[in-house]
Motif scaffolding. Structure first.
Motif, mmCIF file in Angstrom:
data_model
loop_
_atom_site.group_PDB
_atom_site.id
_atom_site.type_symbol
_atom_site.label_atom_id
_atom_site.label_comp_id
_atom_site.label_asym_id
_atom_site.label_seq_id
_atom_site.Cartn_x
_atom_site.Cartn_y
_atom_site.Cartn_z
ATOM 1 N N ASN A 177 0.835 -1.067 -0.174
ATOM 2 C CA ASN A 177 -0.012 -0.022 0.158
ATOM 3 C C ASN A 177 0.883 1.609 0.031
ATOM 4 O O ASN A 177 0.311 1.800 -1.224
ATOM 5 C CB ASN A 177 -1.504 0.176 1.053
ATOM 6 N N GLU A 178 1.776 1.402 1.051
ATOM 7 C CA GLU A 178 2.771 2.041 1.302
ATOM 8 C C GLU A 178 4.096 3.067 -0.589
ATOM 9 O O GLU A 178 3.437 3.469 -0.698
ATOM 10 C CB GLU A 178 3.945 1.796 2.253
ATOM 11 N N THR A 221 1.370 3.478 -3.340
ATOM 12 C CA THR A 221 0.500 5.335 -3.311
ATOM 13 C C THR A 221 1.748 5.954 -3.517
ATOM 14 O O THR A 221 1.222 7.079 -3.923
ATOM 15 C CB THR A 221 0.044 5.617 -1.375
ATOM 16 N N ALA A 222 2.455 6.109 -3.035
ATOM 17 C CA ALA A 222 3.862 6.920 -2.850
ATOM 18 C C ALA A 222 4.244 6.855 -4.314
ATOM 19 O O ALA A 222 4.222 8.059 -5.423
ATOM 20 C CB ALA A 222 5.410 6.480 -2.754
ATOM 21 N N ALA A 227 1.693 6.080 -7.345
ATOM 22 C CA ALA A 227 0.260 7.412 -7.241
ATOM 23 C C ALA A 227 0.572 7.944 -7.883
ATOM 24 O O ALA A 227 0.158 8.892 -8.382
ATOM 25 C CB ALA A 227 -0.698 6.040 -6.933
ATOM 26 N N GLU A 228 1.063 8.826 -6.495
ATOM 27 C CA GLU A 228 1.285 10.379 -6.124
ATOM 28 C C GLU A 228 2.496 10.555 -7.218
ATOM 29 O O GLU A 228 2.750 11.778 -7.393
ATOM 30 C CB GLU A 228 1.717 10.664 -4.875
ATOM 31 N N ASP A 229 3.402 10.303 -7.500
ATOM 32 C CA ASP A 229 4.930 10.662 -8.064
ATOM 33 C C ASP A 229 4.526 10.478 -9.728
ATOM 34 O O ASP A 229 4.975 8.985 -10.338
ATOM 35 C CB ASP A 229 5.971 9.872 -7.895
ATOM 36 N N LYS A 230 3.786 11.361 -10.266
ATOM 37 C CA LYS A 230 3.842 11.300 -11.828
ATOM 38 C C LYS A 230 5.023 11.314 -13.145
ATOM 39 O O LYS A 230 5.243 10.183 -13.716
ATOM 40 C CB LYS A 230 2.481 12.380 -12.541
#
Length: 85
Positions: free
Chosen positions: A17-18, A21-22, A24-27
């Motif tokens: 999950n970590e 999530t990271a 997904a936030e870093d395009k």
């Protein structure tokens, strides 16, 4: 150097999950991984194309217990139930 411990599913869920999530936030990182999947033969060969879905292998570390795949779905496939190997 991350290794996912699948013998402890609660810990594995937290780890993955970590990571996701990271990512997904870093395009920029996601773009880099997608480009690598197209350019590197060992990753490209693991990708799959189907009529309703493409499965892109963008990171392969099975020696450490995980692989990251991106599913690109058509509208017809998004709500269909499916299984995983």
């Amino acid at each position: 150097r991350l290794t996912v411990d699948w013998s402890d599913l609660h810990k594995a869920r937290a780890q993955t999950n970590e990571i996701l999530t990271a990512l997904a936030e870093d395009k920029q990182a996601m773009t880099h991984l997608l480009e690598r999947a197209r350019e590197e033969e060992d990753l490209f060969d693991k990708c799959e194309h189907h009529r309703l879905l493409d499965k892109l292998v963008v990171y392969d570390a099975l020696d450490r217990g995980f692989r990251i795949r991106v599913h690109v779905s058509t509208e017809d496939h998004r709500d269909r139930p499916h299984d995983h190997r």
